[in-house]
Design an enzyme around this catalytic site. Structure first.
Site, PDB file in Angstrom:
ATOM      1  CE  LYS A  39      50.062   6.490 -11.799  1.00  0.00           C
ATOM      2  NZ  LYS A  39      50.416   6.037 -10.443  1.00  0.00           N
ATOM      3  NE  ARG A  40      41.124   7.862  -9.663  1.00  0.00           N
ATOM      4  CZ  ARG A  40      41.383   6.568  -9.894  1.00  0.00           C
ATOM      5  NH1 ARG A  40      41.918   6.160 -11.039  1.00  0.00           N
ATOM      6  NH2 ARG A  40      41.075   5.653  -8.986  1.00  0.00           N
ATOM      7  CG  LEU A  80      50.755  16.061  -6.451  1.00  0.00           C
ATOM      8  CD1 LEU A  80      49.841  15.644  -5.306  1.00  0.00           C
ATOM      9  CD2 LEU A  80      51.215  17.498  -6.254  1.00  0.00           C
ATOM     10  N   GLY A 123      46.024  22.133 -10.772  1.00  0.00           N
ATOM     11  CA  GLY A 123      46.325  22.414 -12.177  1.00  0.00           C
ATOM     12  C   GLY A 123      45.185  22.073 -13.118  1.00  0.00           C
ATOM     13  CD  GLU A 126      47.249  26.495 -11.750  1.00  0.00           C
ATOM     14  OE1 GLU A 126      47.838  25.399 -11.775  1.00  0.00           O
ATOM     15  OE2 GLU A 126      47.811  27.562 -11.469  1.00  0.00           O
ATOM     16  CD  GLU A 146      47.224  24.417  -6.087  1.00  0.00           C
ATOM     17  OE1 GLU A 146      46.193  24.397  -5.380  1.00  0.00           O
ATOM     18  OE2 GLU A 146      47.185  24.370  -7.324  1.00  0.00           O
ATOM     19  N   GLY A 154      50.792  27.224 -10.211  1.00  0.00           N
ATOM     20  CA  GLY A 154      51.924  27.345 -11.140  1.00  0.00           C
ATOM     21  C   GLY A 154      51.475  27.368 -12.591  1.00  0.00           C
TER      22      GLY A 154
HETATM   23  C1  1HE Z   1      48.038  11.143  -8.783  1.00  0.00           C
HETATM   24  C2  1HE Z   1      47.447  12.405  -8.621  1.00  0.00           C
HETATM   25  C3  1HE Z   1      48.282  13.537  -8.763  1.00  0.00           C
HETATM   26  C4  1HE Z   1      45.936  10.915  -8.334  1.00  0.00           C
HETATM   27  N1  1HE Z   1      49.575  13.339  -9.048  1.00  0.00           N
HETATM   28  N2  1HE Z   1      49.333  11.011  -9.055  1.00  0.00           N
HETATM   29  N3  1HE Z   1      46.476  17.483  -6.813  1.00  0.00           N
HETATM   30  C5  1HE Z   1      45.991  16.934  -5.707  1.00  0.00           C
HETATM   31  O1  1HE Z   1      46.412  17.205  -4.601  1.00  0.00           O
HETATM   32  C6  1HE Z   1      44.912  15.904  -5.913  1.00  0.00           C
HETATM   33  C7  1HE Z   1      45.442  14.522  -5.595  1.00  0.00           C
HETATM   34  N4  1HE Z   1      44.503  13.470  -5.944  1.00  0.00           N
HETATM   35  C8  1HE Z   1      43.423  13.180  -5.198  1.00  0.00           C
HETATM   36  O2  1HE Z   1      43.066  13.834  -4.254  1.00  0.00           O
HETATM   37  C9  1HE Z   1      42.658  11.955  -5.601  1.00  0.00           C
HETATM   38  O3  1HE Z   1      43.475  11.158  -6.435  1.00  0.00           O
HETATM   39  C10 1HE Z   1      41.338  12.239  -6.380  1.00  0.00           C
HETATM   40  C11 1HE Z   1      40.305  12.840  -5.419  1.00  0.00           C
HETATM   41  C12 1HE Z   1      41.550  13.182  -7.563  1.00  0.00           C
HETATM   42  C13 1HE Z   1      40.785  10.905  -6.957  1.00  0.00           C
HETATM   43  O4  1HE Z   1      40.664   9.964  -5.906  1.00  0.00           O
HETATM   44  P1  1HE Z   1      40.535   8.417  -6.251  1.00  0.00           P
HETATM   45  O5  1HE Z   1      40.261   7.701  -4.978  1.00  0.00           O
HETATM   46  O6  1HE Z   1      39.566   8.239  -7.371  1.00  0.00           O
HETATM   47  O7  1HE Z   1      41.946   7.977  -6.871  1.00  0.00           O
HETATM   48  P2  1HE Z   1      43.351   7.680  -6.119  1.00  0.00           P
HETATM   49  O8  1HE Z   1      43.341   6.268  -5.605  1.00  0.00           O
HETATM   50  O9  1HE Z   1      43.664   8.738  -5.123  1.00  0.00           O
HETATM   51  O10 1HE Z   1      44.386   7.851  -7.300  1.00  0.00           O
HETATM   52  C14 1HE Z   1      44.496   6.881  -8.345  1.00  0.00           C
HETATM   53  C15 1HE Z   1      45.924   6.929  -8.813  1.00  0.00           C
HETATM   54  O11 1HE Z   1      46.188   8.225  -9.361  1.00  0.00           O
HETATM   55  C16 1HE Z   1      46.914   6.734  -7.672  1.00  0.00           C
HETATM   56  O12 1HE Z   1      48.061   6.130  -8.207  1.00  0.00           O
HETATM   57  P3  1HE Z   1      48.310   4.543  -8.020  1.00  0.00           P
HETATM   58  O13 1HE Z   1      49.570   4.266  -8.768  1.00  0.00           O
HETATM   59  O14 1HE Z   1      48.405   4.323  -6.538  1.00  0.00           O
HETATM   60  O15 1HE Z   1      47.089   3.857  -8.619  1.00  0.00           O
HETATM   61  C17 1HE Z   1      47.268   8.167  -7.303  1.00  0.00           C
HETATM   62  O16 1HE Z   1      48.543   8.278  -6.685  1.00  0.00           O
HETATM   63  C18 1HE Z   1      47.283   8.817  -8.665  1.00  0.00           C
HETATM   64  N5  1HE Z   1      47.072  10.255  -8.589  1.00  0.00           N
HETATM   65  N6  1HE Z   1      46.155  12.226  -8.343  1.00  0.00           N
HETATM   66  C19 1HE Z   1      50.067  12.097  -9.176  1.00  0.00           C
HETATM   67  N7  1HE Z   1      47.809  14.769  -8.670  1.00  0.00           N
HETATM   68  C20 1HE Z   1      51.129  23.825 -11.982  1.00  0.00           C
HETATM   69  S1  1HE Z   1      50.969  23.847 -10.317  1.00  0.00           S
HETATM   70  C21 1HE Z   1      49.501  23.017  -9.955  1.00  0.00           C
HETATM   71  C22 1HE Z   1      49.535  22.508  -8.571  1.00  0.00           C
HETATM   72  C23 1HE Z   1      48.516  21.444  -8.345  1.00  0.00           C
HETATM   73  O17 1HE Z   1      47.912  20.937  -9.232  1.00  0.00           O
HETATM   74  S2  1HE Z   1      48.291  20.991  -6.724  1.00  0.00           S
HETATM   75  C24 1HE Z   1      47.025  19.789  -6.784  1.00  0.00           C
HETATM   76  C25 1HE Z   1      47.558  18.407  -6.859  1.00  0.00           C
END
Ligand code: 1HE
Length: 272
Positions: A39-40, A80, A123, A126, A146, A154
């Site tokens: 889940k990265r 997320l 996060g 953060e 975000e 957060g």
């Molecule tokens: C996740 C998450 C996640 C991956 N929550 N499941 N963060 C983001 O908006 C970043 C979201 N993630 C991405 O943009 C990409 O995953 C990455 C660029 C980091 C990596 O890409 P990649 O192609 O290597 O991996 P993927 O195919 O996108 O993800 C692999 C799996 O991880 C996949 O799940 P699967 O069950 O389909 O294999 C994704 O859904 C899962 N995954 N990132 C949940 N973030 C305290 S407030 C803080 C607010 C924030 O942090 S906002 C930023 C959120």
């Protein structure tokens, strides 16, 4: 036959952590790995509470910590999938939990070095901002998506990140959703050191071991007094600094270390 040793057996270091975290010790330092690469290294409740358990159960003789991430990315930030069902009071409590946990890093007993690679976003950034020293591999990139997800910082990012790179840069990252590469991040102050891909952990360990050799009271003053002095008005800062200097220099540790140098046993400060 060899006599059985009377020394009490040192308990092996094995804090009770969730599967998404792994910890080990190496001499004076402890190494914490985010271990949810599938889940990265997205940070869910279990993982954030596991970080708290790690810091709360840190053995007294550990002098520095290294945090790094398994897989291609340091951390994709908040998990997320946990967000969709939360109402506002639950969301406040959730954010406050992150603040509490990350405060234990920033305001804890030992310096924490973070090794960043791949995505260091939301996060994840953060979390990195709560650490005292940041090492980036060339693959690292930073983002605050975000805005595009309809959420907000957060994990105390609005408190820590502007202190690192300024409000204006944080605003840019959040409004545009664009990312900074490792070089840009280094220029702006997101990382202290930039190393090649795959070299971050070794550098992190080297730096943590070096930091662990400082006098503990000096490290404590650097981590806790310095940032407060820097943010106070000059008159209070002046007095606090002088008092801190007096406390540190009158310690036995300081006396021994100063004598060591004067008697040619201490290290010189040489160009690296
Ligand atoms: C996740 C998450 C996640 C991956 N929550 N499941 N963060 C983001 O908006 C970043 C979201 N993630 C991405 O943009 C990409 O995953 C990455 C660029 C980091 C990596 O890409 P990649 O192609 O290597 O991996 P993927 O195919 O996108 O993800 C692999 C799996 O991880 C996949 O799940 P699967 O069950 O389909 O294999 C994704 O859904 C899962 N995954 N990132 C949940 N973030 C305290 S407030 C803080 C607010 C924030 O942090 S906002 C930023 C959120």
């Amino acid at each position: 036959m060899a006599k059985p040793s009377k020394k009490p057996m040192k308990k092996p270091y094995a804090p009770k952590l969730p599967a998404s975290l792994a910890a080990k010790r190496r001499g004076d330092i402890a190494i914490l790995r985010l271990s949810r690469p599938q889940k990265r290294n997205a940070i869910d409740d279990t993982l954030v509470l596991g970080i708290e358990t790690f810091f709360r159960s840190l053995p007294k003789d550990i002098k520095a910590v290294v945090i790094h991430g398994q897989g291609e990315h340091f951390s994709a930030g908040l998990d997320l999938s946990e967000l969709t069902e939360r109402d506002a009071p639950a969301a406040v409590a959730h954010s406050q939990t992150w603040h509490r946990v990350f405060n234990q890093i920033q305001f804890g007993r030992v310096p924490v070095v973070v090794v960043m690679h791949g995505a260091v976003v939301g996060g994840g950034l953060e979390l990195a901002a709560a650490c005292h020293l940041r090492i980036a591999e060339r693959s690292a990139y930073y983002g605050l998506p975000e805005g595009s997800r309809g959420i907000f910082l957060g994990g105390a990012g609005s408190i820590r990140l502007p202190r690192l790179i300024g409000v204006s840069r944080v605003m840019e990252l959040m409004l545009t959703g664009r990312t900074y590469g490792a070089e840009e991040g280094q220029t702006y102050g997101l990382s202290h050191m930039l190393v090649g891909d795959g070299e971050g952990l070794a550098k992190g360990i080297e730096i943590a071991e070096r930091v662990a050799q400082n006098a503990p009271l000096s490290n404590y003053a650097i981590m806790h007094a310095l940032p407060r002095i820097a943010e106070s008005d000059p008159a209070s800062g002046s007095m606090t600094e002088s008092l801190m200097a007096a406390v540190a220099s009158s310690s036995d540790d300081a006396k021994t270390r100063l004598r060591d140098f004067l008697e040619k046993r201490g290290k010189k400060v040489l160009r690296e």
